[in-house]
Design a protein around this motif. Structure first.
Motif, PDB file in Angstrom:
ATOM      1  N   TYR A 131      -8.875   4.659  -4.190  1.00  0.00           N
ATOM      2  CA  TYR A 131      -8.242   3.367  -4.502  1.00  0.00           C
ATOM      3  C   TYR A 131      -9.030   2.633  -5.587  1.00  0.00           C
ATOM      4  N   ASN A 173     -11.427   5.375   0.094  1.00  0.00           N
ATOM      5  CA  ASN A 173     -11.530   4.073  -0.568  1.00  0.00           C
ATOM      6  C   ASN A 173     -11.912   4.246  -2.033  1.00  0.00           C
ATOM      7  N   LYS A 232       0.836  -1.197   0.000  1.00  0.00           N
ATOM      8  CA  LYS A 232       0.000   0.000   0.000  1.00  0.00           C
ATOM      9  C   LYS A 232       0.875   1.253   0.000  1.00  0.00           C
ATOM     10  N   LYS A 275      -9.974  -2.336   0.023  1.00  0.00           N
ATOM     11  CA  LYS A 275     -10.302  -0.916  -0.231  1.00  0.00           C
ATOM     12  C   LYS A 275     -11.409  -0.794  -1.289  1.00  0.00           C
ATOM     13  N   TRP A 300      -4.987  -5.983   0.420  1.00  0.00           N
ATOM     14  CA  TRP A 300      -5.325  -4.668   0.951  1.00  0.00           C
ATOM     15  C   TRP A 300      -6.093  -3.844  -0.077  1.00  0.00           C
TER      16      TRP A 300
END
Length: 145
Positions: A120, A117, A108, A141, A137
């Protein structure tokens, strides 16, 4: 705007060289070494670094905006279909020895202010990856967006 995945290895090197030259020209006195980290998502980036001067002093770098723009374009140009692109990069430059770069495709990125989020998810939409190359990860997200 640069097309995704359009840079070959030579062109990638030219982008890195351009960023290094812009950084070096911004130093206020004779330098011997610097370390620079660039973290990025589509539409969101940050750069930080330190420079060592020949007098022994170390100083936090003042990053010219042109460097961020050049490295944003580099990331776009390095995209590989189904594999994605990198989230951060490191440049270590020694005046006597040249520079090296390292790319992070899995961990990340680090920001002073955490992106949403949705940011992402937007990055994933612009730089899609196959499921086996999408870090957990990042899947989390996207699911929370």
């Amino acid at each position: 705007m640069l097309e995704r995945g359009s840079l070959d290895l030579i062109e990638q090197g030219e982008y890195i060289h351009k960023a290094v030259v812009v950084m070096v020209r911004s130093f206020v006195k004779e330098w011997k070494e610097f370390k620079f980290r660039f973290d990025v998502l589509h539409g969101c980036s940050t750069g930080r670094g330190i420079v060592a001067y020949v007098d022994g002093a170390w100083e936090e770098m003042k990053i010219p905006l042109q460097v961020l723009s050049v490295l944003d374009d580099l990331r776009i140009g390095m995209y590989v279909e189904d594999e994605g692109t990198w989230f951060s990069m490191l440049i270590h430059c020694n005046k006597a020895e040249g520079y090296t770069t390292k790319y992070n495709y899995k961990s990340k990125p680090i920001f002073d202010v955490e992106p949403t989020n949705e940011t992402y998810a937007e990055d994933f939409k612009y730089f899609p990856r196959s499921p086996d190359l999408t870090p957990e990860w990042l899947r989390d997200k996207i699911a929370e967006a």
